[in-house]
Write an enzyme that holds these catalytic residues in place. Structure first.
Site: not given
Length: 317
Positions: A151, A224
Site C-alpha cells: 500500500d 484500483h
C-alpha cells in the site's frame, strides 16, 4: 520546503509501525467549545512530553477540524477549500459521510506511545467531545494492506511531499496547512481470498508479490490503480500522501483498512473517490469495491503547527 511557509504539523512525518485514528464530535455547549480551543495550544506540548520518554519512537500527532467544527470553534475566515465530506456512489456501493468534528492521527513505532498520547489528549478534553470512531492500526508485514498488496507505493517522495500536501500561496492565511480525508473500509476476506492471485492482480492493477504495476495493455481500466491515478491539466500526475493502516479483530471476523490521504486541496482525493465509486466512465467503477465497503467518511483541515496554537485565542464572531 519553502522557508516562507509556517511550520506544518507532522503531516510529512515518516511512516511508522503503529497508529491510532480518533474522530470525535463536539459537545453542544459553549464551555465545550472553550475547552477545545484551549486544548489546541496543549497538543504540541503533550506530544513532546510523551515522545521524550522514547526519543527513537517517532511519536507524532496531527489534529484536523471539519467544516462545521471550524465555524463553531473559530468562525471566519475559513480555509478556502474546507467543506463537508462529499458522498459518492449509489446504494450498495457508496462512500458515506459520517459524523465527525475533530480528527486525531497519532503515529509512532510503538503502540504504547500512541496509546499514552491518546489517553492524555482525551483526558485534557474531558466531556467537551464524544469519540465516535477509534481505530488502532498496525503495519502489516512489508507495507501490505489486509488484502495482501503493498500500500502507498505511489506516494510522493522527497521535495514532492510538501509540494503535494502543504498549502502555499493559493490560500496565504492558511499556508502550511493541509487537507485530510479519512475513510474506514471493511473487507470481505472470504470472497477476496477465493479469487486466484491473477484475478486479484487485475482488481488492484499491480502484481501481488513484487508490487510491479501491470502494463497498460493488460491492466483493466476498472482496476484500483487505474482509477486512482489522477492527471492535471498540464499532464502531471496529481499525488496525495497516503498513510493507510490495516486493522482488524479476527475473532469477530473484522478485517479492514483505514484510509487516510493528505493533500494541499481535497479535489484530487475527491476525484479519486468519484472514479472509484461512480466510475470512469460512469459505471466503470473500482472492482475492489466488490470486496470492500466504506463505512465512514470525513474531510478535515489540518492547520499549521503555528496556527494550531494560535487558535486557542480565536473566538467566532
Amino acid at each position: 520546503m519553502n522557508n516562507d511557509i509556517p511550520e506544518p504539523q507532522a503531516v510529512c512525518s515518516p511512516i511508522t509501525s503503529s497508529a491510532i485514528f480518533m474522530v470525535a464530535t463536539l459537545a453542544p455547549d459553549r464551555d465545550a467549545l472553550h475547552t477545545v480551543r484551549e486544548w489546541c495550544a496543549d497538543i504540541a506540548g503533550l506530544t513532546r512530553s510523551v515522545g521524550k520518554r522514547v526519543p527513537a519512537g517517532n511519536l507524532s500527532c496531527v489534529c484536523g477540524f471539519a467544516a462545521s467544527a471550524w465555524d463553531q470553534l473559530f468562525g471566519g475566515p475559513r480555509p478556502a477549500a474546507l467543506h463537508p465530506f462529499r458522498e459518492f456512489g449509489v446504494e450498495g456501493r457508496r462512500a458515506p459521510a459520517t459524523p465527525g468534528d475533530i480528527l486525531l492521527h497519532i503515529r509512532a513505532d510503538q503502540m504504547d506511545l500512541c496509546f499514552e498520547l491518546a489517553t492524555q489528549l482525551m483526558t485534557a478534553l474531558g466531556d467537551a467531545v464524544k469519540v465516535v470512531d477509534e481505530v488502532q492500526g498496525f503495519r502489516y508485514f512489508d507495507m501490505r494492506s489486509i488484502v495482501g498488496f503493498v500500500d502507498g507505493t505511489e506516494n510522493p517522495v522527497g521535495r514532492q511531499v510538501p509540494k503535494f500536501t502543504l498549502i502555499g500561496d493559493e490560500d496565504p492565511a492558511f499556508s502550511g496547512g493541509s487537507y485530510v480525508l479519512v475513510q474506514k473500509y471493511l473487507h470481505n476476506m472470504t470472497a477476496w481470498n477465493a479469487l486466484p492471485v491473477e484475478a486479484q492482480e487485475r482488481v488492484i492493477g499491480r502484481t501481488k508479490l513484487s508490487d510491479i504495476e501491470l502494463g497498460d495493455e493488460v491492466k483493466p481500466s476498472n482496476s484500483h490503480s487505474a482509477l486512482t491515478t489522477i492527471t492535471g491539466a498540464d499532464g502531471e500526475e496529481l499525488k496525495i500522501l497516503r498513510d493507510n493502516m490495516p486493522f482488524g479483530r479476527p475473532g469477530a471476523g473484522e478485517f479492514g483498512t483505514y484510509f487516510i490521504g493528505y493533500a494541499r486541496s481535497p479535489a484530487p482525493i475527491e476525484l479519486m473517490l468519484e472514479n472509484m465509486f461512480v466510475g470512469r466512465p460512469v459505471g466503470n467503477y473500482d472492482r475492489l469495491l466488490d470486496f470492500s465497503t466504506a463505512v465512514t467518511g470525513g474531510l478535515f483541515f489540518v492547520p499549521s503547527a503555528e496556527l494550531l496554537e494560535d487558535l486557542a485565542e480565536r473566538t467566532p464572531d
